[in-house]
Structure formats: C-alpha cells, structure tokens
Motif scaffolding. Structure first.
Motif, PDB file in Angstrom:
ATOM      1  N   GLN A  97       0.340  41.446 -87.875  1.00 44.48           N
ATOM      2  CA  GLN A  97       1.153  42.563 -87.367  1.00 44.48           C
ATOM      3  C   GLN A  97       2.519  42.596 -88.044  1.00 44.48           C
ATOM      4  O   GLN A  97       3.049  43.674 -88.346  1.00 44.48           O
ATOM      5  CB  GLN A  97       1.325  42.461 -85.849  1.00 44.48           C
ATOM      6  N   THR A 101       3.666  45.887 -90.004  1.00 45.83           N
ATOM      7  CA  THR A 101       4.858  46.590 -89.542  1.00 45.83           C
ATOM      8  C   THR A 101       5.927  46.624 -90.637  1.00 45.83           C
ATOM      9  O   THR A 101       6.593  47.645 -90.830  1.00 45.83           O
ATOM     10  CB  THR A 101       5.386  45.925 -88.253  1.00 45.83           C
ATOM     11  N   GLY A 104       4.894  49.174 -93.013  1.00 45.95           N
ATOM     12  CA  GLY A 104       5.067  50.484 -92.381  1.00 45.95           C
ATOM     13  C   GLY A 104       6.516  50.936 -92.386  1.00 45.95           C
ATOM     14  O   GLY A 104       6.814  52.129 -92.484  1.00 45.95           O
ATOM     15  N   SER A 126      -3.400  47.579 -95.794  1.00 43.41           N
ATOM     16  CA  SER A 126      -2.190  47.942 -95.039  1.00 43.41           C
ATOM     17  C   SER A 126      -1.289  48.823 -95.910  1.00 43.41           C
ATOM     18  O   SER A 126      -0.734  49.823 -95.441  1.00 43.41           O
ATOM     19  CB  SER A 126      -1.425  46.695 -94.602  1.00 43.41           C
ATOM     20  N   VAL A 255       9.760  50.339 -86.157  1.00 46.98           N
ATOM     21  CA  VAL A 255       8.290  50.475 -86.183  1.00 46.98           C
ATOM     22  C   VAL A 255       7.661  49.550 -85.145  1.00 46.98           C
ATOM     23  O   VAL A 255       6.760  49.950 -84.408  1.00 46.98           O
ATOM     24  CB  VAL A 255       7.747  50.164 -87.603  1.00 46.98           C
ATOM     25  N   HIS A 256       8.170  48.340 -85.086  1.00 51.57           N
ATOM     26  CA  HIS A 256       7.618  47.326 -84.168  1.00 51.57           C
ATOM     27  C   HIS A 256       7.570  47.843 -82.733  1.00 51.57           C
ATOM     28  O   HIS A 256       6.599  47.645 -82.007  1.00 51.57           O
ATOM     29  CB  HIS A 256       8.492  46.064 -84.261  1.00 51.57           C
ATOM     30  N   ASN A 259       4.659  49.950 -82.356  1.00 55.10           N
ATOM     31  CA  ASN A 259       3.435  49.341 -82.853  1.00 55.10           C
ATOM     32  C   ASN A 259       2.853  48.431 -81.758  1.00 55.10           C
ATOM     33  O   ASN A 259       1.716  48.587 -81.332  1.00 55.10           O
ATOM     34  CB  ASN A 259       3.806  48.572 -84.131  1.00 55.10           C
TER      35      ASN A 259
END
Ligand code: PMP
Ligand code: GLN
Length: 380
Positions: A97, A101, A104, A126, A255-256, A259
């Motif tokens: 993750q 992230t 992202g 990803s 983002v986290h 997410n």
C-alpha cells in the motif's frame, strides 16, 4: 460493464499460483515469501492486550503517534537521521500500500518510472494504473546493480526511480558505491526515488544496509518503504510504514487518507511498545544468515547451482543441470512431481532473458522444513 481491462496483461500473481499449487500437491512451500514459524509470543500478547484495552477504533490517519515516534527513534538509531514523527512518518497497510500510494501521489499520465528487472511484481502494474509508463532496465551479471544500464534509461520524462535493497527476487544488495552512483545519476534532476527496503535487517556477511536514508541527496527526494511483516515474521498483518521529507509526505497523505485512511489500531499499539527494544530486530541478520547458510550448504549437494545471496530471504538457484524446460513449467513440475514449490523468475521481468533457468527458494522456514526440502532436491 467492463469496456477493456486496465491491466490487460495481469493475471493472478505467481505467489498465489505457486502457494495454491503447493497446497494442492502437498509440496513443501518454499515459493511465496513468508515464514512458517510463529511470531514472538510477546508481540502476540501485546496485541491481545491492546484489543482487550479497547484500542479497536480508527487510529489517527497517519498512524498512532506513539508508533510514529518509535519508528523515528529506530530509524535514527540505525541510520543516523531523524525524521519528524508528525510530518515525515506514516504507518501503512504493508509495503504494498505504501508503494501504491506513493506512486499514486506522484505519477501522472505519460510519466516514465524506471524499474530494475527482475522486479517485485506490484511495481509495474501500480505505475500503469496511474497512467505511468514503466521503463525496464536489468540487473547486470550475477544479479548485481548496473549503473550504466540505469543511466541510459533516464530521460527528461523520468519521474520516479524505484530501487529495492536487499533485492527480491535477486537476493543481492546495493552497496555504498551503487548508492553513490545512483546519487550521481539523479543529481540535477527532479526525479523522485522510491526505495523499497522491506528486507533492511536481512543483510548478511556483516555488510551494512545501504539505506537511501544514509545519503542526504537521496533521502531529500525519497519515499522509503518498510514492512513489519518482514521484520516480525508477520506477513499476514500487512503493516508497514513510509518515510519521506515533509513536502513529499504531505502529498502522500492526501492519497493515503482516501486509500485506507488509517490502519489496524491494536497492532499499532502493540508495535509501538515492541519496537522500543532493539533486540527484537538486531538479532535478525544472524537468525536469517544461519538459515541462508543451512540452505546454501544443502543446495550445493544438489544439482541446483546457487547464485550469490547477500540479503533478503530468497536464494536463487540455476536448474540447467536438471532440466531445460522454461521456468514456469519446471517450477510446476518440481512442486507436483518432486514435492518442493519454488518461484520461477520470468514473471519478475518485462522481457525475461531467453534461456534463463532460475528458480527462487524462500528460506524463511524452520530448519526441519529446509532439511526436508533439501532432501527432495538432492534426490532429483
Ligand atoms: N516489496 C518487496 C520487495 C517485497 O518482497 C514485498 C513482499 N513482502 C513487499 C514489498 C510487500 O510487503 P507487504 O507484505 O508489507 O505489503
Ligand atoms: N513478498 C512475497 C514474496 O516475494 C509475496 C507477497 C505476496 O504474495 N504478494 O514472495
């Protein structure tokens, strides 16, 4: 209805495929990377206690302050640099993750992301999901870092470089000279570094772990990624963390929070206390080096030829003397006919080198498991 797949070339990961096959064929599972021994009783007790004490609701978005402080203290102790626990440390649902992230937060359509093959399987998909273009370079001889290959892959469109030390699946490490070469290559660019250091404690033969954190020019532009799963034999917990300078971390957290928002609260309480004792991680290099040596010595008596293993819990071995089948076919036959499951290397490449006959064996196993597997490999 689905118009077209966003990931047309992605199927089920090789880890799931081989672990399932191992189960179905009752093979000894040296494929997917996870220990077959329990976590420390103390860590288990701390987690139960945290649950019983009522730490079962959402943790703060970036992670429990006590855990972020414990992480910052550990990092300073190991690498001599102090990240601010408030603004530069975030607890994540594992390294996967954290990587997703971070990509992202940074990658835009058309951005090039340099990946060094063989590469851990989640990197390229990803990147693609965020519209990035993976640019693949290869490790050099004996699966060691090749600075010239990297240099030639960098363009004005390069947005991110992803590195991994100790390396999965190769089992090699980046050394000081490699990190200096990477520093030179990135100097004068605005390329962001993602340094995957989930095996930070699994570096053997007294070599230091060349963390990006030790190199100011690198850490100033780096997301550095870790996994508690690897450190505390708890891959099923999916707990990890990411370190980055404040400005990068601010983008990561944007983002986290959408997410995962935040990750397991009781585990964070337990890890905050457990991490305070350096003994819980300082013993790891010796512990895993003994397993590497046991497996390596055993393998030398088999027809499999080991490649150098400097870190991680993976040993590569060339099986050319046993078979000239492609690696996926041979890996499946090794599991079903000889009772040992391993991971073929070709899924870790965009373009697998033709004629390469290498499997990856995970030695994060009890000694008896390793001995049983070696007996089967030697009998081939
Ligand atoms: N990076 C590498 C190099 C790995 O081997 C793994 C697998 N453990 C991960 C990232 C993902 O770690 P996690 O299980 O914490 O998501
Ligand atoms: N990191 C583990 C490995 O390399 C697998 C994790 C997973 O199954 N996604 O084997």
């Amino acid at each position: 209805m689905i118009r077209s797949s966003k990931l047309p070339n992605v199927g089920t990961t090789i880890f799931s495929v081989m672990s399932k096959l191992a189960q179905e064929s009752s093979a000894i599972n040296l494929s997917q990377g996870f220990p077959d021994f329990p976590i420390d009783e103390k860590l288990s007790e701390l987690t139960h206690a945290a649950m019983k004490a009522g730490h079962n609701q959402y943790a703060p978005m970036p992670g429990l302050p006590a855990l972020r402080e414990a992480i910052a203290a550990k990092v300073e102790r190991l690498y001599g640099f102090s990240y601010d626990p408030d603004t530069e440390v975030t607890v994540t649902a594992g390294a996967t993750q954290a990587l997703f992230t971070a990509l992202g937060a940074i990658v835009r359509t058309g951005d090039e992301v340099v990946i060094i093959d063989p590469a851990y399987d989640c990197y390229a998909p990803s990147v693609e999901l965020f519209g990035g273009l993976p640019v693949h370079v290869r490790l050099g001889n004996d699966m060691r870092f090749d600075a010239e290959a990297l240099r030639s892959a960098i363009t004005p469109r390069t947005r991110v470089l992803m590195i991994n030390t100790p390396h999965n699946p190769a089992g090699t490490i980046l050394r000081d000279a490699d990190m200096r070469a990477i520093t030179d290559i990135l100097r004068g660019t605005d390329i962001i570094l993602i340094s995957d250091e989930v095996y930070e404690h699994l570096v053997f033969d007294r070599e230091p772990h060349a963390s990006a954190i030790r190199y100011p020019e690198l850490r100033d532009r780096a997301f550095v990624v870790y996994s508690f799963g690897k450190v505390f034999h708890a891959t099923g917990w999916k707990m990890g963390y990411l370190l980055a300078p404040k400005a990068l971390m601010a983008e990561f957290r944007k983002v986290h929070q959408f997410n995962v928002f935040s990750v397991n609260a009781p585990m964070q309480v337990a890890l905050a206390e457990y991490l305070g004792d350096p003994l819980h991680y300082e013993t790891l290099p010796r512990f895993y080096q003994a397993k590497r040596d046991r497996f390596l010595i055993g393998l030398r008596a088999s027809p499999f030829e080991p490649l150098p293993c400097e870190g991680s819990y993976f040993q590569l071995a060339d099986y050319s003397k046993v078979s000239d089948e492609p690696d996926l076919i041979f890996a499946k036959r090794l599991a079903t006919e000889h009772g040992v499951a391993a991971i073929p290397l070709s899924p870790f490449y965009k373009d697998p080198p033709s004629g390469q006959r290498i499997l990856r064996f995970c030695f994060a196993k009890q000694d008896e498991t390793l001995d049983d597997a070696l007996e089967r490999l030697c009998a081939i």
